[in-house]
Design an enzyme around this catalytic site. Structure first.
Site, PDB file in Angstrom:
ATOM      1  N   GLU A 273      -5.237  -8.555   0.826  1.00  0.00           N
ATOM      2  CA  GLU A 273      -5.835  -8.232   2.134  1.00  0.00           C
ATOM      3  C   GLU A 273      -7.323  -7.978   1.963  1.00  0.00           C
ATOM      4  O   GLU A 273      -7.745  -7.335   0.997  1.00  0.00           O
ATOM      5  CB  GLU A 273      -5.261  -6.927   2.741  1.00  0.00           C
ATOM      6  CG  GLU A 273      -3.945  -7.087   3.434  1.00  0.00           C
ATOM      7  CD  GLU A 273      -3.440  -5.770   4.038  1.00  0.00           C
ATOM      8  OE1 GLU A 273      -4.277  -4.962   4.502  1.00  0.00           O
ATOM      9  OE2 GLU A 273      -2.217  -5.573   4.033  1.00  0.00           O
TER      10      GLU A 273
ATOM     11  N   GLU B 138       0.789  -1.241   0.000  1.00  0.00           N
ATOM     12  CA  GLU B 138       0.000   0.000   0.000  1.00  0.00           C
ATOM     13  C   GLU B 138       0.818   1.287   0.000  1.00  0.00           C
ATOM     14  O   GLU B 138       0.780   2.056   0.968  1.00  0.00           O
ATOM     15  CB  GLU B 138      -0.949   0.003   1.211  1.00  0.00           C
ATOM     16  CG  GLU B 138      -1.927  -1.142   1.215  1.00  0.00           C
ATOM     17  CD  GLU B 138      -2.960  -1.055   2.334  1.00  0.00           C
ATOM     18  OE1 GLU B 138      -2.842  -0.183   3.214  1.00  0.00           O
ATOM     19  OE2 GLU B 138      -3.903  -1.864   2.325  1.00  0.00           O
TER      20      GLU B 138
HETATM   21  C1  FCB Z   1      -4.218  -2.069   5.676  1.00  0.00           C
HETATM   22  C2  FCB Z   1      -2.805  -2.384   6.118  1.00  0.00           C
HETATM   23  C3  FCB Z   1      -2.719  -3.488   7.135  1.00  0.00           C
HETATM   24  C4  FCB Z   1      -3.835  -3.406   8.161  1.00  0.00           C
HETATM   25  C5  FCB Z   1      -5.175  -3.236   7.499  1.00  0.00           C
HETATM   26  C6  FCB Z   1      -6.330  -3.166   8.456  1.00  0.00           C
HETATM   27  O1  FCB Z   1      -4.258  -0.779   5.174  1.00  0.00           O
HETATM   28  O2  FCB Z   1      -2.023  -2.774   5.011  1.00  0.00           O
HETATM   29  O3  FCB Z   1      -1.436  -3.447   7.708  1.00  0.00           O
HETATM   30  O4  FCB Z   1      -3.553  -2.436   9.077  1.00  0.00           O
HETATM   31  O5  FCB Z   1      -5.174  -2.095   6.697  1.00  0.00           O
END
Ligand code: FCB
Length: 470
Positions: free
Chosen positions: A376, A182
């Site tokens: 994620e 990110e």
């Molecule tokens: C994302 C991050 C991860 C975690 C989630 C909830 O932005 O990459 O580390 O904190 O959010």
């Protein structure tokens, strides 16, 4: 709208996972990141990172905590591997702590740091779980941060050197690689809004960080390959952007935000160019780097949590980020999304926006889009153990089922999605809000470090098992 209304409710029965339309061979994983779980901040030669410095500054973290101990994964990784084996996941996405391996961010490597990851990687392989590391999940070695961090072009070269060191050491055993997590969040919240490390409030002055992160990504891909690594991707966060209304001011603000939060970070990688409106904000000579940034990747990682609603700038307080209001001089404002369930972190739950995002990717990039992995997705649901010690986090089950089904819908629409990493294996240090938000399939008692698999853990295990036998 309550969680129970997320469609369709029979998803709580894991055997129905076959109905979601996920393809054969779909990969299931779980994710964590070094600073959020490892702890052992001052052990075995680890150097400090931007996050150590930031979290120790008074007033930066909501509950005054830091990642010094976190979930003690550094020492408890054998137990955590055993939990993953029980889950039946194919892969574990973790991150290497750069300053554990290269304490000052350049120069000498720390053998004890590499040893830890040797133990972790070998333990995973023994358990039949594919190690899927991220090279950089926001924890910039402090000496590099003090020289400007990602605002300094040199950091991209230091990062490529580090990528080469790690690949030389692990390419024989690691068969899936992620360069950077990110870059959008590090740029916007770290350098732009000052909500995360390094805590600078440069507003649009943060753009050089975005460019250097992307350049670092491209150079790392090349360095990884030169050292024999294969199967390389990036994990980019994407937030579908909804204009607050159809009036031209809102549409313009939303268009700008969409370019800033989404396409600024994917177009250069997948198309070899920046969105045109972003170009004036980039460092001089940026175009000369585009070939390096767009070096082909093997797959593209999408992190998805929620859409964002954007309106023209306004003096009125709008949506907050981690409890912070955005600077009112920005050319947009964020507006609450209403009419959907919310997680305990107050993030709206909109699985259909996930499908739409994935379909948009296919439409925008066509042939240039490699296979997608969801690197994620997950939710903060803060349920704890009841009197019998059970953590009945039904809302996490509903959230995850609805989002996996949303991926299945994207697959049905022709998007090539190959796998899903749930965020997160464990409750952990959630950056600016400390330990106040729990994202884990496994509950962590931060006093004792006891791990308690939640209902969602057992459900995820049953889903994986149901799809394996389908
Ligand atoms: C994302 C991050 C991860 C975690 C989630 C909830 O932005 O990459 O580390 O904190 O959010």
């Amino acid at each position: 709208m309550p969680f129970e209304n997320l469609p369709p409710s029979d998803f709580r029965d894991a055997s129905n996972a076959r109905l979601w339309g996920l393809p054969d061979g779909f990969l299931f994983g779980v994710s964590t990141a070094a600073y959020q779980v490892e702890g052992a901040a001052n052990e075995d030669g680890r150097g400090p990172s931007s996050w150590d410095a930031f979290s120790h500054e008074a007033g930066r973290i909501l509950d005054g905590s830091n990642g010094d101990v976190a979930t003690d994964h550094y020492h408890r990784y054998p137990q955590d591997i055993a939990l993953m084996k029980q889950l039946g996941v194919d892969a574990y996405r973790f991150s290497f702590s750069w300053s554990r391996i290269q304490p000052t961010g350049d120069g000498a490597t720390n053998a004890a740091g590499l040893d830890f990851y040797d133990r972790l990687v070998d333990g995973l392989l023994e358990a039949g779980i594919a190690p899927s590391p991220t090279l950089f999940h926001w924890d910039t070695p402090l000496p590099l941060e003090e020289r400007g961090g990602w605002l300094n072009r040199d950091t991209a070269d230091r990062f490529a050197d580090y990528a080469g060191i790690v690949a030389e050491h692990f390419a024989d055993r690691v068969k899936r690689w992620i360069t950077i997590n990110e870059p959008v969040v590090l740029t916007m919240l770290g350098y732009g809004a000052g909500i995360q490390a390094p805590g600078l409030q440069l507003g649009f002055g943060a753009f050089p960080a975005a460019h250097h992160l992307l350049l670092g990504h491209g150079k790392a891909v090349t360095a990884l390959r030169a050292a024999g690594a294969t199967n390389i991707g990036i994990a980019n966060n994407h937030a579908p952007t909804w204009p607050a209304s159809n009036n031209p001011e809102d549409l313009q603000a939303a268009g700008l935000y969409d370019n800033l939060a989404n396409w600024l970070f994917s177009d250069p990688i997948l198309l070899g160019r920046y969105p045109e409106v972003m170009e004036p904000l980039l460092p001089e000579g940026f175009a000369d780097d585009l070939a390096k940034i767009s070096v082909p990747i093997d797959w593209y990682g999408v992190n998805y949590y929620n859409p964002v609603k954007v309106a023209a700038p306004s003096e009125e307080a709008g949506a907050l980020i981690d409890g912070h209001e955005l600077d009112s001089s920005l050319p947009f404002s964020l507006v609450d999304i209403e009419g959907y369930p919310r997680t305990d972190f107050d993030w709206p739950v909109v699985p259909e926006a996930f499908t739409a995002l994935l379909v948009d990717f296919k439409e925008r990039y066509g042939e240039r889009l490699p296979p997608i992995y969801i690197t994620e997705n997950g939710c903060a649901i803060n349920d704890g153990p009841d009197a019998s010690g059970r953590v009945a986090d039904t809302r996490r089950i509903d959230y995850t089922a609805a989002h996996l089904a949303a991926v299945g819908d994207a697959v049905a629409a022709g998007v090539d999605v190959r796998g899903y990493f749930h965020w997160s294996l464990l409750d952990n240090f959630e950056w600016a809000v400390g330990y106040s938000q729990r994202f884990g399939l496994v509950y962590v008692d931060y006093e004792t470090q006891e791990r308690i698999p939640k209902d969602s853990f057992h459900w995820y295990r049953d889903v994986i098992a149901a799809l394996r036998t389908a």
